[in-house]
Scaffold this active site. Structure first.
Site, PDB file in Angstrom:
ATOM      1  N   LYS A   8      28.067  40.021  22.984  1.00  0.00           N
ATOM      2  CA  LYS A   8      27.578  41.406  22.988  1.00  0.00           C
ATOM      3  C   LYS A   8      26.468  41.633  23.992  1.00  0.00           C
ATOM      4  CE  LYS A   8      26.129  41.790  18.725  1.00  0.00           C
ATOM      5  NZ  LYS A   8      26.572  40.558  18.081  1.00  0.00           N
ATOM      6  N   ARG A  83      24.297  47.722  11.920  1.00  0.00           N
ATOM      7  CA  ARG A  83      24.908  46.515  11.356  1.00  0.00           C
ATOM      8  C   ARG A  83      25.146  46.642   9.855  1.00  0.00           C
ATOM      9  NH1 ARG A  83      22.050  42.634  15.501  1.00  0.00           N
ATOM     10  NH2 ARG A  83      23.263  40.754  15.287  1.00  0.00           N
ATOM     11  N   ARG A 122      24.633  27.771  23.355  1.00  0.00           N
ATOM     12  CA  ARG A 122      23.482  28.623  23.650  1.00  0.00           C
ATOM     13  C   ARG A 122      22.210  28.011  23.068  1.00  0.00           C
ATOM     14  NH1 ARG A 122      23.493  34.718  21.468  1.00  0.00           N
ATOM     15  NH2 ARG A 122      22.557  33.847  19.604  1.00  0.00           N
ATOM     16  N   ARG A 128      16.014  29.685  20.888  1.00  0.00           N
ATOM     17  CA  ARG A 128      15.933  30.649  19.790  1.00  0.00           C
ATOM     18  C   ARG A 128      15.865  29.913  18.466  1.00  0.00           C
ATOM     19  NH1 ARG A 128      19.789  35.905  20.351  1.00  0.00           N
ATOM     20  NH2 ARG A 128      19.809  35.588  18.108  1.00  0.00           N
ATOM     21  N   ARG A 139      24.689  33.320   9.711  1.00  0.00           N
ATOM     22  CA  ARG A 139      24.747  34.615  10.407  1.00  0.00           C
ATOM     23  C   ARG A 139      26.179  35.139  10.498  1.00  0.00           C
ATOM     24  NH1 ARG A 139      22.375  33.299  15.686  1.00  0.00           N
ATOM     25  NH2 ARG A 139      22.591  35.475  16.244  1.00  0.00           N
TER      26      ARG A 139
END
Ligand code: AMP
Length: 184
Positions: A8, A83, A122, A128, A139
Site C-alpha cells: 500500500k 480500517r 522488510r 520498525r 496484524r
C-alpha cells in the site's frame, strides 16, 4: 486498502504524486508522532507495537485535522484509513463536512504467505518495532477481522477497485494505472 505487506505505502506515494494530491498515511503520521514523542505518539505507540489498531477516536480526529489542511483540498489519497466500520462512518462525515467525497477505493490483493515473507524481508531493513513475526501474524488477523469487512461496504457503493498486488512495485503500479484509466 489491503493487508499489511500488500504494498500500500509504495503504491500510495506514487499514486498521490500522479493525482497531484496529498498523501495521507495514518501509519506515517503515527510514526512521525512517536518519533517526536508527542502526546499523540505516546497514545498510539503501545497499540502499534502490539500490532493493534489505535482507537478510532484518536485516529478519526487526526484524519479530520489532516484532511482540512490546504494541500488536501483539491485531491488526497488515503493510505491505511479507514480500517474499521466506525472509521468508514466517520470518514463519510468528515468528507461531507468538507463538501468532498471518495472517487474510488483501491484494494490490493495478495496471498497471505507472500505477505508474511515480504514483511519479514522488510523487518530486516525497516527497524520498525511492529515488524516481528509474532506481531506481523497478529496484524494480519486484525486486518481480517476489522478491515476486510470494509471491502463489501465499498463494493456495495460501487467504489471498490480490486487490483492484483502480486509482482514488482512497477507491475502493480501499472495495473493500478490501467484500472483507473478504464474507470475514468
Ligand atoms: P501502517 O503503516 O499503515 O501499517 O500502520 C502502522 C500501525 O499504525 C498500524 O498497525 C496501527 O497500529 C496504526 N494505524 C495506522 N492506520 C490506522 C488506522 N486507520 N486505524 C487504527 N490504527 C492505525
Amino acid at each position: 486498502m489491503g493487508p499489511p505487506g500488500a504494498g500500500k505505502g509504495t503504491q500510495a506515494v506514487a499514486l498521490a504524486e500522479r493525482i497531484n494530491g496529498a498523501h495521507v498515511s495514518t501509519g506515517d503520521i503515527f510514526r512521525a508522532n512517536v518519533a517526536q514523542e508527542t502526546e499523540l505518539g505516546q497514545a498510539a505507540k503501545r497499540y502499534m507495537d502490539a500490532g493493534e489498531y489505535v482507537p478510532d477516536e484518536v485516529t478519526n480526529a487526526m484524519v479530520a485535522d489532516r484532511l482540512a489542511q490546504d494541500d488536501a483540498r483539491e485531491a488526497f489519497l488515503l493510505d491505511g484509513y479507514p480500517r474499521t466500520l466506525d472509521q468508514v462512518a466517520k470518514l463519510d462525515q468528515i468528507l461531507a463536512d468538507l463538501d468532498s467525497g471518495l472517487d474510488g477505493v483501491i484494494a490490493l490483493t495478495v496471498v497471505e504467505d507472500e505477505l508474511i515473507g515480504r514483511l519479514l524481508e522488510r523487518a530486516k531493513v525497516s527497524g520498525r518495532s511492529d515488524d516481528t513475526e509474532e506481531v506481523i501474524r497478529h496484524r494480519q488477523e486484525v486486518y481480517r477481522n476489522e478491515t476486510e469487512p470494509l471491502l463489501a461496504v465499498y463494493r456495495d457503493r460501487g467504489l471498490l477497485i480490486e487490483v492484483d498486488g502480486m509482482g514488482s512495485p512497477e507491475e502493480v503500479g501499472a495495473r493500478i494505472a490501467e484500472a483507473l484509466s478504464t474507470r475514468a
